[in-house]
Scaffold this active site. Structure first.
Site, PDB file in Angstrom:
ATOM      1  N   GLU A  50       0.657  -1.334   0.049  1.00  0.00           N
ATOM      2  CA  GLU A  50       0.070   0.006   0.083  1.00  0.00           C
ATOM      3  C   GLU A  50       0.963   1.409  -0.226  1.00  0.00           C
ATOM      4  O   GLU A  50       0.676   2.005  -0.690  1.00  0.00           O
ATOM      5  CB  GLU A  50      -0.814  -0.164   1.090  1.00  0.00           C
ATOM      6  CG  GLU A  50      -2.033  -0.965   1.057  1.00  0.00           C
ATOM      7  CD  GLU A  50      -2.850  -0.899   0.082  1.00  0.00           C
ATOM      8  OE1 GLU A  50      -3.122   0.251  -0.403  1.00  0.00           O
ATOM      9  OE2 GLU A  50      -3.420  -1.827  -0.409  1.00  0.00           O
ATOM     10  N   ASN A  54       0.991   3.941  -3.057  1.00  0.00           N
ATOM     11  CA  ASN A  54       0.875   5.315  -2.768  1.00  0.00           C
ATOM     12  C   ASN A  54       1.997   6.156  -3.241  1.00  0.00           C
ATOM     13  O   ASN A  54       1.743   7.101  -4.354  1.00  0.00           O
ATOM     14  CB  ASN A  54       0.691   5.849  -1.493  1.00  0.00           C
ATOM     15  CG  ASN A  54      -0.809   5.437  -0.810  1.00  0.00           C
ATOM     16  OD1 ASN A  54      -1.764   4.969  -1.825  1.00  0.00           O
ATOM     17  ND2 ASN A  54      -1.110   5.608   0.259  1.00  0.00           N
ATOM     18  N   ARG A 108      -9.123   3.724  -7.770  1.00  0.00           N
ATOM     19  CA  ARG A 108      -8.481   3.771  -6.700  1.00  0.00           C
ATOM     20  C   ARG A 108      -9.441   3.757  -5.561  1.00  0.00           C
ATOM     21  O   ARG A 108     -10.408   4.549  -5.744  1.00  0.00           O
ATOM     22  CB  ARG A 108      -7.575   4.985  -6.527  1.00  0.00           C
ATOM     23  CG  ARG A 108      -6.221   5.092  -7.649  1.00  0.00           C
ATOM     24  CD  ARG A 108      -5.354   3.963  -7.113  1.00  0.00           C
ATOM     25  NE  ARG A 108      -4.512   3.653  -8.368  1.00  0.00           N
ATOM     26  CZ  ARG A 108      -3.758   2.436  -8.530  1.00  0.00           C
ATOM     27  NH1 ARG A 108      -3.783   1.445  -7.552  1.00  0.00           N
ATOM     28  NH2 ARG A 108      -2.881   2.634  -9.461  1.00  0.00           N
TER      29      ARG A 108
END
Length: 147
Positions: A50, A54, A108
Site C-alpha cells: 500500500e 501510494n 483507486r
C-alpha cells in the site's frame, strides 16, 4: 530520539508499478529474520504494498521518480518500515488518511492509509508539497516460543 537498529537495509528503486511486488518480497525476506508468523508476514507485505503503491501512483503521477524502502529491526522485536518518495507531496495529510479519499481517480479505493493502519501498530506520515512523502510504519512481532 531515533532508536538504534539491530539490523537495517535500504533499497532504492524507480517508481514503476512492477517494483511494488519486489518491495513486498524484499520486506518479507528481511522480516523473516525476526521469525514472524505467516499472518504477520502477510500484514507486512500488504502494508508495504500500500505504501509503495501510494508513492508510485500519487507521488509521481506523471513521471518516474525514486522510491526508497528502508527496513529496520529494532529492540523488543519491532520491525520498522519506511517508504519515502520525493514526489509531489500531500497537501492535507489528515484528509488523505480518511477512508475512501483518493486523488488517484475512480480506479483507486482510497483505502491505502486505512489498510496500513489496520495491519501495523503505528503509522506516521510526513509530507511537504513538491518535496515528497515519508511513511513510517512499525509493527511489534509476537515472539514465538522455541521448542
Amino acid at each position: 530520539m531515533r532508536t538504534k537498529a539491530i539490523n537495517e537495509v535500504a533499497l532504492n528503486f524507480p517508481s514503476q508499478s512492477r517494483n511494488e511486488s519486489f518491495a513486498r518480497a524484499a520486506a518479507a525476506c528481511f522480516a523473516a529474520q525476526m521469525d514472524p508468523t505467516l499472518n504477520e508476514l502477510e500484514d507486512i507485505k500488504t502494508a508495504v504494498s500500500e505504501a509503495v503503491t501510494n508513492a508510485i501512483v500519487h507521488g509521481y503521477p506523471d513521471a518516474i521518480g525514486g522510491v526508497t524502502l528502508k527496513l529496520r529491526c529494532l529492540p523488543e522485536n519491532v520491525l520498522e518500515l519506511t517508504v519515502r518518495d520525493r514526489g509531489r507531496g500531500i497537501p492535507d495529510i489528515d484528509k488523505a488518511r480518511q477512508p475512501m479519499f483518493t486523488t488517484g481517480g475512480e480506479e483507486r479505493s482510497g483505502m491505502g492509509f486505512t489498510i496500513m493502519e489496520s495491519f501495523m501498530d503505528k503509522v506516521t506520515v510526513r509530507s511537504a508539497v513538491n518535496k515528497g512523502t515519508t511513511v513510517v510504519m512499525r509493527k511489534r512481532l509476537v515472539p514465538r516460543v522455541k521448542k
